[in-house]
Design an enzyme around this catalytic site. Structure first.
Site, PDB file in Angstrom:
ATOM      1  N   ASP A 188      -0.503  -2.788  -4.373  1.00 58.09           N
ATOM      2  CA  ASP A 188      -1.718  -2.913  -3.554  1.00 58.09           C
ATOM      3  C   ASP A 188      -2.379  -1.533  -3.535  1.00 58.09           C
ATOM      4  O   ASP A 188      -2.105  -0.721  -4.420  1.00 58.09           O
ATOM      5  CB  ASP A 188      -1.373  -3.449  -2.151  1.00 58.09           C
ATOM      6  CG  ASP A 188      -2.564  -4.149  -1.488  1.00 58.09           C
ATOM      7  OD1 ASP A 188      -3.700  -3.646  -1.591  1.00 58.09           O
ATOM      8  OD2 ASP A 188      -2.374  -5.208  -0.856  1.00 58.09           O
ATOM      9  N   ASP A 189      -3.216  -1.237  -2.533  1.00 60.33           N
ATOM     10  CA  ASP A 189      -3.918   0.039  -2.545  1.00 60.33           C
ATOM     11  C   ASP A 189      -2.960   1.221  -2.738  1.00 60.33           C
ATOM     12  O   ASP A 189      -1.924   1.305  -2.075  1.00 60.33           O
ATOM     13  CB  ASP A 189      -4.682   0.251  -1.226  1.00 60.33           C
ATOM     14  CG  ASP A 189      -5.836  -0.726  -1.077  1.00 60.33           C
ATOM     15  OD1 ASP A 189      -6.546  -0.983  -2.077  1.00 60.33           O
ATOM     16  OD2 ASP A 189      -6.034  -1.247   0.035  1.00 60.33           O
ATOM     17  N   ASP A 238       0.831  -1.213   0.000  1.00 62.69           N
ATOM     18  CA  ASP A 238       0.000   0.000   0.000  1.00 62.69           C
ATOM     19  C   ASP A 238       0.868   1.268   0.000  1.00 62.69           C
ATOM     20  O   ASP A 238       1.880   1.318   0.702  1.00 62.69           O
ATOM     21  CB  ASP A 238      -0.878   0.070   1.263  1.00 62.69           C
ATOM     22  CG  ASP A 238      -1.900  -1.059   1.350  1.00 62.69           C
ATOM     23  OD1 ASP A 238      -1.775  -2.053   0.603  1.00 62.69           O
ATOM     24  OD2 ASP A 238      -2.825  -0.947   2.179  1.00 62.69           O
ATOM     25  N   LYS A 241     -14.857  -1.072   0.537  1.00 63.21           N
ATOM     26  CA  LYS A 241     -15.147  -2.438   0.978  1.00 63.21           C
ATOM     27  C   LYS A 241     -15.324  -2.474   2.495  1.00 63.21           C
ATOM     28  O   LYS A 241     -14.602  -1.808   3.235  1.00 63.21           O
ATOM     29  CB  LYS A 241     -14.076  -3.424   0.516  1.00 63.21           C
ATOM     30  CG  LYS A 241     -12.673  -3.040   0.866  1.00 63.21           C
ATOM     31  CD  LYS A 241     -11.648  -4.035   0.354  1.00 63.21           C
ATOM     32  CE  LYS A 241     -10.246  -3.585   0.742  1.00 63.21           C
ATOM     33  NZ  LYS A 241      -9.173  -4.513   0.463  1.00 63.21           N
ATOM     34  N   ARG A 262     -12.888   2.115  -4.912  1.00 72.02           N
ATOM     35  CA  ARG A 262     -13.403   0.949  -4.192  1.00 72.02           C
ATOM     36  C   ARG A 262     -13.741   1.256  -2.735  1.00 72.02           C
ATOM     37  O   ARG A 262     -12.975   1.912  -2.035  1.00 72.02           O
ATOM     38  CB  ARG A 262     -12.345  -0.160  -4.238  1.00 72.02           C
ATOM     39  CG  ARG A 262     -12.717  -1.384  -3.427  1.00 72.02           C
ATOM     40  CD  ARG A 262     -11.924  -2.572  -3.841  1.00 72.02           C
ATOM     41  NE  ARG A 262     -10.529  -2.483  -3.410  1.00 72.02           N
ATOM     42  CZ  ARG A 262      -9.776  -3.555  -3.162  1.00 72.02           C
ATOM     43  NH1 ARG A 262     -10.269  -4.775  -3.293  1.00 72.02           N
ATOM     44  NH2 ARG A 262      -8.533  -3.411  -2.785  1.00 72.02           N
ATOM     45  N   HIS A 266      -3.994  -1.320  -6.471  1.00 73.36           N
ATOM     46  CA  HIS A 266      -5.411  -1.636  -6.291  1.00 73.36           C
ATOM     47  C   HIS A 266      -6.304  -0.404  -6.206  1.00 73.36           C
ATOM     48  O   HIS A 266      -7.455  -0.514  -5.831  1.00 73.36           O
ATOM     49  CB  HIS A 266      -5.604  -2.503  -5.042  1.00 73.36           C
ATOM     50  CG  HIS A 266      -4.936  -3.843  -5.134  1.00 73.36           C
ATOM     51  ND1 HIS A 266      -4.964  -4.779  -4.119  1.00 73.36           N
ATOM     52  CD2 HIS A 266      -4.219  -4.421  -6.140  1.00 73.36           C
ATOM     53  CE1 HIS A 266      -4.297  -5.856  -4.485  1.00 73.36           C
ATOM     54  NE2 HIS A 266      -3.831  -5.668  -5.704  1.00 73.36           N
TER      55      HIS A 266
END
Ligand SMILES: *[C@@H]1O[C@H](CO)[C@@H](O)[C@H](O)[C@H]1NC(C)=O
Ligand SMILES: *[C@@H]1O[C@H](CO)[C@@H](O)[C@H](O)[C@H]1NC(C)=O
Ligand SMILES: *[C@@H]1O[C@H](CO)[C@@H](O)[C@H](O)[C@H]1NC(C)=O
Ligand SMILES: *[C@@H]1O[C@H](CO)[C@@H](O)[C@H](O)[C@H]1NC(C)=O
Length: 463
Positions: free
Chosen positions: A307-308, A286, A364, A362, A329
């Site tokens: 990743d993020d 991240d 979540k 996103r 991500h």
């Protein structure tokens, strides 16, 4: 005409207007603050978004930079003018870094020496890891020059004086420390500025740890590379960071934090290595993890990772603007629920690009937990090369993966997608919304168009 007057005034009354302090920002696209520097410092182009007051004098360049920056702020995108700025100021960069370098080299290790011409009495250059703690205690302007931190040795900037400035210069490296709980850099303080000198690099030594498993398994590795905690009114600007082991920035318990002009480059972790079984070597990398923090702004930042790009797990009044996110991500809220803080309120992601990434936008939340997500805006986001989801809201996460069965303990309300556009791959979803029963409300879409893939929405209707 207004501009001409302003420039004339500047030229005549050089120094009379507000001047930026040592290592402060003095230019960049949309910068509206001071464009000249205190005595002994000069405004040097760093990137299109960021010019900085660095030690040295170059009156002509300061003026040039100011002029061009003013022009740039009227232009929306990179143009020939912008490149001119780059060329003319790069020269100054070279000059001032040479100056800094000379001073650092003549300084013997384990001593602290005043630097610059106008830094006041607090300026200290540190060339040995062991001298960091005394500089942190006694100096308000600290240059960390070519620091090589031994194994298990944190660059500990938690006891900085109020409004202290720390400048990373040259190459910063870390001894290998196979320990999940070891934090290589930790920062805390009030009104502090953490920044970098021209040409510096902070190298996290990722290849020593990467095994394709990140924090999910494999060998022990420092989980959080750069921890920023319990700061008030802090700024982090102009840093070049590469090859962090797992997560890069962990930001928690901060009030009024401004982060801008960073370049986070974990591109070397895209390739598999001998331990990663054919997968990207870096994992869970991240860019920014933000929690329990209020009034945080991230602006004009490049992130290349796996990743993020940004993940907000709790906090309020978070603004993320001008990011370029590559390979990871995307811009994420979550996952929310089951943590020590499960409230997200007022987050704005705007004017950013997400490229060759799994997702773009996103949200979540975790299955079987409680929490609140409200007032989230994605505005002016462009995407391309998205392999999983363009826009994704999912309430079915459990142990880091989706279950397919959403729950409604975390409410998500007031989510706006404005001018979110671009393309995803054919196997991906343009839109995927999987809400629990009654737990989503007030989603709006305007000017939003994502194409190339499938759609599936169980709340409202996909645009
Ligand atoms: C600069 O400001 C303009 C107008 O507010 C905005 O459209 C643009 O996106 C901004 N640029 C950046 C890089 O933030
Ligand atoms: C760091 O070390 C390199 C290699 O010795 C040297 O060229 C450079 O000037 C140093 N930079 C600083 C800021 O001390
Ligand atoms: C959650 O974070 C907010 C800041 O966004 C803070 O005010 C609050 O105290 C935190 N709550 C808990 C339970 O830690
Ligand atoms: C919602 O978020 C926006 C930023 O996107 C902010 O300007 C606005 O004040 C927030 N609204 C409320 C009611 O907090």
């Amino acid at each position: 005409m207004k501009q001409a007057t302003a420039l004339a005034a500047l030229a005549l009354a050089a120094g009379a207007a507000a001047q930026q302090s040592a290592y402060g920002q003095c230019g960049g696209i949309n910068w509206t603050g001071a464009t000249s520097c205190v005595s002994g410092y000069t405004c040097v182009y760093s990137n299109d978004y960021y010019s900085q007051c660095v030690p040295g004098t170059a009156a002509t360049t300061t003026k040039t930079t100011t002029t061009k920056t003013t022009t740039t702020s009227k232009t929306t995108t990179t143009s020939t003018k912008t490149s001119t700025t780059k060329t003319s100021t790069t020269k100054t960069t070279a000059t001032s870094s040479t100056k800094t370098t000379t001073k650092a080299t003549t300084t013997s290790a384990a001593t602290t020496t005043p630097i610059g011409g106008g830094g006041g009495s607090g300026g200290c250059t540190v060339t040995a890891y062991a001298s960091i703690s005394s500089a942190v205690k006694s100096c308000t302007l600290i240059t960390l020059s070519n620091i090589s931190a031994p194994p298990s040795s944190t660059i500990d900037l938690q006891k900085l004086q109020t409004s202290a400035t720390v400048v990373f210069a040259g190459l910063t490296t870390f001894g290998v420390t196979a320990n999940n709980d070891f934090d290589p850099i930790v920062v805390s303080g009030n009104g502090i500025l953490i920044t970098g000198a021209a040409g510096h690099t902070i190298d996290g030594g990722g290849p020593n740890y990467w095994d394709g498993q990140g924090s999910n398994g494999g060998g022990a590795k420092p989980d959080h590379f750069f921890v920023v905690k319990k700061t008030t009114n802090a700024r982090i600007t102009n840093l070049n960071i590469k090859n962090w082991p797992v997560h890069c920035f962990s930001m928690t318990g901060n009030e009024g934090l401004t982060v801008s002009g960073l370049n986070l480059d974990n591109s070397a972790g895209d390739a598999p290595n001998s331990k990663s079984s054919g997968k990207a070597a870096a994992h869970n990398s991240d860019g920014f993890d933000i929690s329990s923090s209020d009034y945080v702004t991230l602006s004009n930042i490049n992130v290349h990772n796996q990743d993020d790009c940004v993940a907000v797990t709790s906090g309020t009044h978070i603004t993320v603007t001008g990011l370029y996110c590559y390979g990871g991500h995307g811009l994420s809220i979550g996952s929310i629920g089951g943590k020590s803080n499960n409230t997200v309120d007022t987050v704005l992601f705007e004017n950013s690009q997400v490229v060759n990434s799994e997702n773009a936008c996103r949200i979540k939340t975790n299955s079987g937990t409680t929490g609140t997500v409200k007032n989230v805006t994605y505005k002016g986001i462009t995407m391309s090369g998205i392999t999983d989801y363009g826009i994704d809201v999912q309430q079915d996460y459990l142990n880091g993966g989706p279950t397919g069965s959403p729950t409604n303990g975390v409410t998500i309300s007031g989510v706006s997608f404005i001018d979110v556009t671009g393309t995803v791959s054919s196997s991906a979803y343009n839109y995927y919304i999987l809400c629990g029963s009654g737990s989503c409300s007030g989603f709006t879409f305007s000017g939003t168009s994502i194409t190339g893939g499938k759609t599936s929405c169980n709340y409202g209707s996909c645009p």
